[in-house]
Design a protein around this motif. Structure first.
Motif, PDB file in Angstrom:
ATOM      1  N   MET A 154      46.491 -24.096  -4.590  1.00 28.86           N
ATOM      2  CA  MET A 154      44.617 -23.980  -4.628  1.00 28.86           C
ATOM      3  C   MET A 154      44.697 -23.215  -3.716  1.00 28.86           C
ATOM      4  N   GLY A 155      44.428 -22.060  -3.348  1.00 32.51           N
ATOM      5  CA  GLY A 155      44.515 -21.063  -2.666  1.00 32.51           C
ATOM      6  C   GLY A 155      43.752 -21.802  -0.559  1.00 32.51           C
ATOM      7  N   LEU A 156      44.682 -22.676   0.002  1.00 25.73           N
ATOM      8  CA  LEU A 156      43.567 -22.877   0.878  1.00 25.73           C
ATOM      9  C   LEU A 156      42.943 -22.670   1.963  1.00 25.73           C
ATOM     10  N   ALA A 157      42.947 -20.848   1.998  1.00 29.11           N
ATOM     11  CA  ALA A 157      41.405 -20.588   2.280  1.00 29.11           C
ATOM     12  C   ALA A 157      40.200 -20.580   1.891  1.00 29.11           C
ATOM     13  N   ALA A 158      40.507 -20.633   0.494  1.00 27.49           N
ATOM     14  CA  ALA A 158      39.473 -20.758   0.045  1.00 27.49           C
ATOM     15  C   ALA A 158      38.868 -22.513  -0.578  1.00 27.49           C
ATOM     16  N   ALA A 159      39.896 -23.088  -0.774  1.00 34.17           N
ATOM     17  CA  ALA A 159      39.230 -24.964   0.086  1.00 34.17           C
ATOM     18  C   ALA A 159      38.715 -24.972   1.155  1.00 34.17           C
ATOM     19  N   ILE A 160      39.361 -23.926   2.343  1.00 32.17           N
ATOM     20  CA  ILE A 160      38.340 -24.510   3.707  1.00 32.17           C
ATOM     21  C   ILE A 160      37.605 -23.524   3.212  1.00 32.17           C
ATOM     22  N   GLY A 161      37.307 -22.913   2.683  1.00 35.48           N
ATOM     23  CA  GLY A 161      35.695 -22.254   2.271  1.00 35.48           C
ATOM     24  C   GLY A 161      34.273 -22.913   1.773  1.00 35.48           C
ATOM     25  N   VAL A 162      35.702 -23.376   0.750  1.00 34.87           N
ATOM     26  CA  VAL A 162      34.308 -24.593   0.069  1.00 34.87           C
ATOM     27  C   VAL A 162      34.049 -26.113   0.308  1.00 34.87           C
ATOM     28  N   ILE A 163      34.877 -26.096   1.652  1.00 41.39           N
ATOM     29  CA  ILE A 163      34.457 -27.386   1.924  1.00 41.39           C
ATOM     30  C   ILE A 163      33.642 -27.040   3.843  1.00 41.39           C
ATOM     31  N   SER A 164      33.380 -26.246   4.199  1.00 39.41           N
ATOM     32  CA  SER A 164      32.930 -26.109   5.559  1.00 39.41           C
ATOM     33  C   SER A 164      31.798 -26.227   5.825  1.00 39.41           C
ATOM     34  N   PRO A 165      30.385 -26.451   5.234  1.00 39.06           N
ATOM     35  CA  PRO A 165      29.576 -26.844   5.279  1.00 39.06           C
ATOM     36  C   PRO A 165      29.822 -28.662   5.599  1.00 39.06           C
ATOM     37  N   PHE A 166      30.317 -29.372   4.987  1.00 44.06           N
ATOM     38  CA  PHE A 166      29.918 -30.506   4.924  1.00 44.06           C
ATOM     39  C   PHE A 166      30.763 -31.766   5.889  1.00 44.06           C
ATOM     40  N   PRO A 167      31.868 -31.112   7.017  1.00 40.10           N
ATOM     41  CA  PRO A 167      31.733 -31.566   8.192  1.00 40.10           C
ATOM     42  C   PRO A 167      30.452 -31.078   9.425  1.00 40.10           C
ATOM     43  N   PHE A 168      29.645 -29.800   9.024  1.00 41.46           N
ATOM     44  CA  PHE A 168      28.657 -29.391   9.514  1.00 41.46           C
ATOM     45  C   PHE A 168      27.755 -30.383   9.765  1.00 41.46           C
ATOM     46  N   TYR A 169      27.029 -30.626   8.280  1.00 42.83           N
ATOM     47  CA  TYR A 169      26.580 -31.016   7.826  1.00 42.83           C
ATOM     48  C   TYR A 169      26.290 -33.250   8.217  1.00 42.83           C
ATOM     49  N   TYR A 170      27.826 -33.168   7.981  1.00 46.54           N
ATOM     50  CA  TYR A 170      27.852 -35.170   8.329  1.00 46.54           C
ATOM     51  C   TYR A 170      27.813 -34.750  10.044  1.00 46.54           C
ATOM     52  N   TRP A 171      28.206 -34.131  10.929  1.00 50.56           N
ATOM     53  CA  TRP A 171      27.905 -34.058  12.647  1.00 50.56           C
ATOM     54  C   TRP A 171      25.923 -34.013  12.485  1.00 50.56           C
ATOM     55  N   LEU A 172      25.693 -33.361  12.003  1.00 50.81           N
ATOM     56  CA  LEU A 172      23.790 -33.184  12.147  1.00 50.81           C
ATOM     57  C   LEU A 172      23.647 -34.132  11.696  1.00 50.81           C
ATOM     58  N   TRP A 173      23.873 -34.871  10.216  1.00 49.37           N
ATOM     59  CA  TRP A 173      23.412 -35.988   9.845  1.00 49.37           C
ATOM     60  C   TRP A 173      23.448 -37.747  11.436  1.00 49.37           C
ATOM     61  N   THR A 174      24.687 -37.735  11.543  1.00 50.08           N
ATOM     62  CA  THR A 174      25.471 -38.341  12.618  1.00 50.08           C
ATOM     63  C   THR A 174      24.748 -38.706  14.030  1.00 50.08           C
ATOM     64  N   TYR A 175      24.987 -37.930  14.393  1.00 53.99           N
ATOM     65  CA  TYR A 175      24.711 -37.279  15.773  1.00 53.99           C
ATOM     66  C   TYR A 175      23.405 -36.377  16.333  1.00 53.99           C
ATOM     67  N   PRO A 176      22.213 -36.334  15.662  1.00 54.50           N
ATOM     68  CA  PRO A 176      21.961 -35.295  15.258  1.00 54.50           C
ATOM     69  C   PRO A 176      20.854 -35.063  16.756  1.00 54.50           C
ATOM     70  N   GLN A 177      21.058 -36.323  17.812  1.00 52.68           N
ATOM     71  CA  GLN A 177      20.515 -35.854  19.318  1.00 52.68           C
ATOM     72  C   GLN A 177      21.615 -34.653  19.958  1.00 52.68           C
ATOM     73  N   THR A 178      23.248 -34.730  19.277  1.00 48.20           N
ATOM     74  CA  THR A 178      23.117 -33.163  19.472  1.00 48.20           C
ATOM     75  C   THR A 178      22.664 -32.332  19.439  1.00 48.20           C
ATOM     76  N   TRP A 179      22.678 -32.169  18.375  1.00 50.13           N
ATOM     77  CA  TRP A 179      21.835 -30.752  18.198  1.00 50.13           C
ATOM     78  C   TRP A 179      20.840 -30.077  18.249  1.00 50.13           C
ATOM     79  N   VAL A 180      20.188 -31.563  18.251  1.00 57.24           N
ATOM     80  CA  VAL A 180      19.039 -30.913  19.118  1.00 57.24           C
ATOM     81  C   VAL A 180      19.406 -30.597  20.440  1.00 57.24           C
ATOM     82  N   GLU A 181      19.903 -31.160  21.194  1.00 56.79           N
ATOM     83  CA  GLU A 181      19.656 -30.553  23.076  1.00 56.79           C
ATOM     84  C   GLU A 181      21.103 -29.336  22.228  1.00 56.79           C
ATOM     85  N   LEU A 182      21.443 -28.442  21.668  1.00 56.81           N
ATOM     86  CA  LEU A 182      22.133 -28.047  22.029  1.00 56.81           C
ATOM     87  C   LEU A 182      21.640 -26.950  21.058  1.00 56.81           C
TER      88      LEU A 182
END
Length: 164
Positions: free
Chosen positions: A1-29
């Motif tokens: 599996m190409g590492l760059a392609a794999a990272i690209g495929v999963i790239s949104p999920f840490p962002f979604y997790y962060w926003l779902w779990t810590y929404p106030q930090t996003w609002v402040e940002l």
């Protein structure tokens, strides 16, 4: 599996997790005067572009697609369109997590299909199996399954504003 392609495929999920779990930090940002759902939508669209580029980089496109492509892609995209139509930008992009009053929707596909947007996206991914190596489809699907799990922890009957 190409590492760059794999990272690209999963790239949104840490962002979604962060926003779902810590929404106030996003609002402040985002700061005053910026709609956190709108900013999330812009970032999400950029991350979706990265995902598509990653998939394209490992794809072998051919025409015509197999017969299973058409019903999967059509119904999958219908579900995505319908969710966005019913929830709007704020409902689709975590507005309830950012303190917005988002009405509870029960029209189809809600109430009939659990997590219809994610189901539609997964169906659309599987429609592309003849072009994209399975491991990338699986990785992207696991990202959606992870977010389904994360988002299922909110009790919809007690959806008070999370941010005052």
């Amino acid at each position: 599996m190409g590492l760059a392609a794999a990272i690209g495929v999963i790239s949104p999920f840490p962002f979604y997790y962060w926003l779902w779990t810590y929404p106030q930090t996003w609002v402040e940002l985002c700061g005053k005067g910026r709609d956190p759902s709108k900013v999330m939508a812009l970032v999400s669209h950029f991350l979706k572009l990265i995902q598509f580029i990653a998939l394209f980089s490992v794809s072998t496109l051919s025409w015509p697609p197999p017969l299973y492509f058409w019903p999967l892609i059509a119904f999958g995209q219908f579900l995505n369109f319908r969710v966005y139509q019913l929830l709007g930008e704020s409902g689709t992009y975590y507005g309830v997590r950012f303190g917005k009053n988002i009405p509870w929707v029960t029209e189809f596909p809600f109430g009939f299909i659990q997590d219809p947007q994610y189901v539609g996206s997964i169906m659309s991914l599987f429609a592309c199996l003849s072009w994209v190596p399975f491991q990338y489809i699986l990785l992207w699907t696991l990202g959606y399954v992870f977010m389904i799990h994360v988002e299922s922890k909110e009790d919809p009957t007690t959806r008070a504003k999370l941010i005052s």
